[in-house]
Design a protein around this motif. Sequence first.
Motif, PDB file in Angstrom:
ATOM      1  N   ARG A  92      -6.681 -76.093 -26.919  1.00  0.00           N
ATOM      2  CA  ARG A  92      -5.872 -76.652 -27.742  1.00  0.00           C
ATOM      3  C   ARG A  92      -4.690 -76.483 -28.324  1.00  0.00           C
ATOM      4  O   ARG A  92      -3.739 -76.849 -28.611  1.00  0.00           O
ATOM      5  N   VAL A  93      -4.576 -74.920 -28.800  1.00  0.00           N
ATOM      6  CA  VAL A  93      -3.814 -74.057 -29.838  1.00  0.00           C
ATOM      7  C   VAL A  93      -3.777 -72.977 -28.962  1.00  0.00           C
ATOM      8  O   VAL A  93      -4.879 -72.136 -29.019  1.00  0.00           O
ATOM      9  N   GLY A  94      -2.865 -72.551 -28.883  1.00  0.00           N
ATOM     10  CA  GLY A  94      -2.426 -70.529 -27.653  1.00  0.00           C
ATOM     11  C   GLY A  94      -2.017 -70.021 -29.250  1.00  0.00           C
ATOM     12  O   GLY A  94      -1.336 -70.712 -29.567  1.00  0.00           O
ATOM     13  N   LEU A  95      -2.189 -68.884 -29.183  1.00  0.00           N
ATOM     14  CA  LEU A  95      -2.203 -67.750 -30.006  1.00  0.00           C
ATOM     15  C   LEU A  95      -1.044 -66.685 -29.513  1.00  0.00           C
ATOM     16  O   LEU A  95      -1.679 -66.073 -28.206  1.00  0.00           O
ATOM     17  N   VAL A  96       0.460 -66.221 -29.708  1.00  0.00           N
ATOM     18  CA  VAL A  96       0.892 -65.458 -28.663  1.00  0.00           C
ATOM     19  C   VAL A  96       0.418 -63.845 -30.033  1.00  0.00           C
ATOM     20  O   VAL A  96       1.908 -64.931 -30.998  1.00  0.00           O
ATOM     21  N   PHE A  97       0.561 -63.162 -29.412  1.00  0.00           N
ATOM     22  CA  PHE A  97       0.311 -61.974 -30.682  1.00  0.00           C
ATOM     23  C   PHE A  97       1.959 -61.095 -30.526  1.00  0.00           C
ATOM     24  O   PHE A  97       3.180 -61.515 -30.047  1.00  0.00           O
ATOM     25  N   GLN A  98       1.914 -60.827 -31.392  1.00  0.00           N
ATOM     26  CA  GLN A  98       3.016 -59.888 -31.888  1.00  0.00           C
ATOM     27  C   GLN A  98       3.538 -58.717 -30.631  1.00  0.00           C
ATOM     28  O   GLN A  98       4.527 -58.774 -30.584  1.00  0.00           O
ATOM     29  N   ASP A  99       2.397 -58.223 -30.437  1.00  0.00           N
ATOM     30  CA  ASP A  99       2.748 -57.326 -29.292  1.00  0.00           C
ATOM     31  C   ASP A  99       1.706 -57.645 -27.852  1.00  0.00           C
ATOM     32  O   ASP A  99       1.059 -58.304 -27.667  1.00  0.00           O
ATOM     33  N   PRO A 100       3.056 -57.761 -27.359  1.00  0.00           N
ATOM     34  CA  PRO A 100       2.837 -58.041 -25.905  1.00  0.00           C
ATOM     35  C   PRO A 100       1.582 -57.393 -25.578  1.00  0.00           C
ATOM     36  O   PRO A 100       0.738 -58.007 -24.778  1.00  0.00           O
ATOM     37  N   LEU A 113      -0.459 -76.986 -29.304  1.00  0.00           N
ATOM     38  CA  LEU A 113      -0.005 -76.228 -30.858  1.00  0.00           C
ATOM     39  C   LEU A 113      -0.045 -74.807 -30.235  1.00  0.00           C
ATOM     40  O   LEU A 113      -1.080 -74.459 -29.560  1.00  0.00           O
ATOM     41  N   ILE A 114       1.324 -74.635 -30.264  1.00  0.00           N
ATOM     42  CA  ILE A 114       1.334 -73.038 -29.827  1.00  0.00           C
ATOM     43  C   ILE A 114       2.026 -71.468 -31.606  1.00  0.00           C
ATOM     44  O   ILE A 114       2.773 -72.446 -31.833  1.00  0.00           O
ATOM     45  N   LEU A 115       1.153 -71.191 -31.437  1.00  0.00           N
ATOM     46  CA  LEU A 115       1.591 -69.983 -32.629  1.00  0.00           C
ATOM     47  C   LEU A 115       1.632 -68.784 -32.666  1.00  0.00           C
ATOM     48  O   LEU A 115       1.144 -68.224 -31.005  1.00  0.00           O
ATOM     49  N   LEU A 116       3.443 -68.566 -33.197  1.00  0.00           N
ATOM     50  CA  LEU A 116       4.048 -67.088 -32.184  1.00  0.00           C
ATOM     51  C   LEU A 116       4.187 -66.556 -33.626  1.00  0.00           C
ATOM     52  O   LEU A 116       4.331 -66.732 -34.507  1.00  0.00           O
TER      53      LEU A 116
END
Length: 281
Positions: free
Chosen positions: A85-93, A164-167
């Motif tokens: 349900r919640v995806g996190l995109v890290f700062q460093d790919p 929900l996506i957190l970047l």
Amino acid sequence: MDQEYSLACDGVVFHYPDTKEPALHELTLAIPKGSKTAVLGHNGSGKSTLFLHAVGILCPQQGTVLQGGKVLSYSKKELAALRQRVGLVFQDPEQQLILSTPLEDVSFGLRGSGMAEPAIAARCREVMELLNLTDLSDKPIHQLSLGQKKRTALAGVLAMEPELILLDEPTSYLDPLSETQMLKGLEAIHAKGTTVVMATHDMDLAYRWADWIIVLDHGRCRAAGRPEEIFAEREELLAIGLGLPLLADIWFSLPATVTIGQSAPRTSEDFTAILHKLLES
Ligand SMILES: Nc1ncnc2c1ncn2[C@@H]1O[C@H](COP(=O)(O)OP(=O)(O)O)[C@@H](O)[C@H]1O
Ligand SMILES: [Mg+2]
């Protein structure tokens, strides 16, 4: 009517081992469902630590994290469901990309979820198109630019269709073209009904992009509200070491006789239109 929240923290305390100050200091905040929220704060204010709590990588030492109105629980099964349900995109790919081409990487998570191959192919095609990655599907990841890598990492998260996506700092170190492409992708994701949250240092970007702002300071929530409310408090922002967006800085320093009855311009096009109107009258 109560505002619906996608994610909330209630009195969250988190202290990394061997550090003097807690990273999150009785943090209480809520992220409105369906919003484009920017989380602002100086280096070390707790933005990344907050995001790690949102996906249950870190667990509060006091207080609770709520998602979709429910307090997180940390069993393996519940965490796996949360991360759908919640995806996190890290700062460093580099932390996120594990396989050798964008297509392989984006399909990886879907394979793990047991989806059938034709459905995986269709989903990958859709997200890669949305993020303008189609032509790069089979290019070795190490040959991609940073912007392309960041969009690939986002595509992998998006493929899971989170609500929900957190970047974390999605546009840092990107050139203007890559930034525009990233923002276009986010716009399309938000238009599909996803709540989109970004941590950023870029006040100009936050001002023109977000419809909700959260300001962190030493692990606490110092302010939350609509951009025009938050950025009208210039002294408060300056006091906690944040700059003002250029447009807001100019607008809120104009005499009230000029700005009265007008909503603050969020883009240079809006601002120019107001100036032209003023010059004509
Ligand atoms: N792995 C870690 N170990 C120890 N301290 C950490 C670690 N990660 C972050 N911190 C500390 O926690 C605080 C919040 O950091 P962080 O959440 O990374 O802030 P931000 O993302 O806003 O820059 C800072 O004081 C930072 O030094
Ligand atoms: Mg950070």
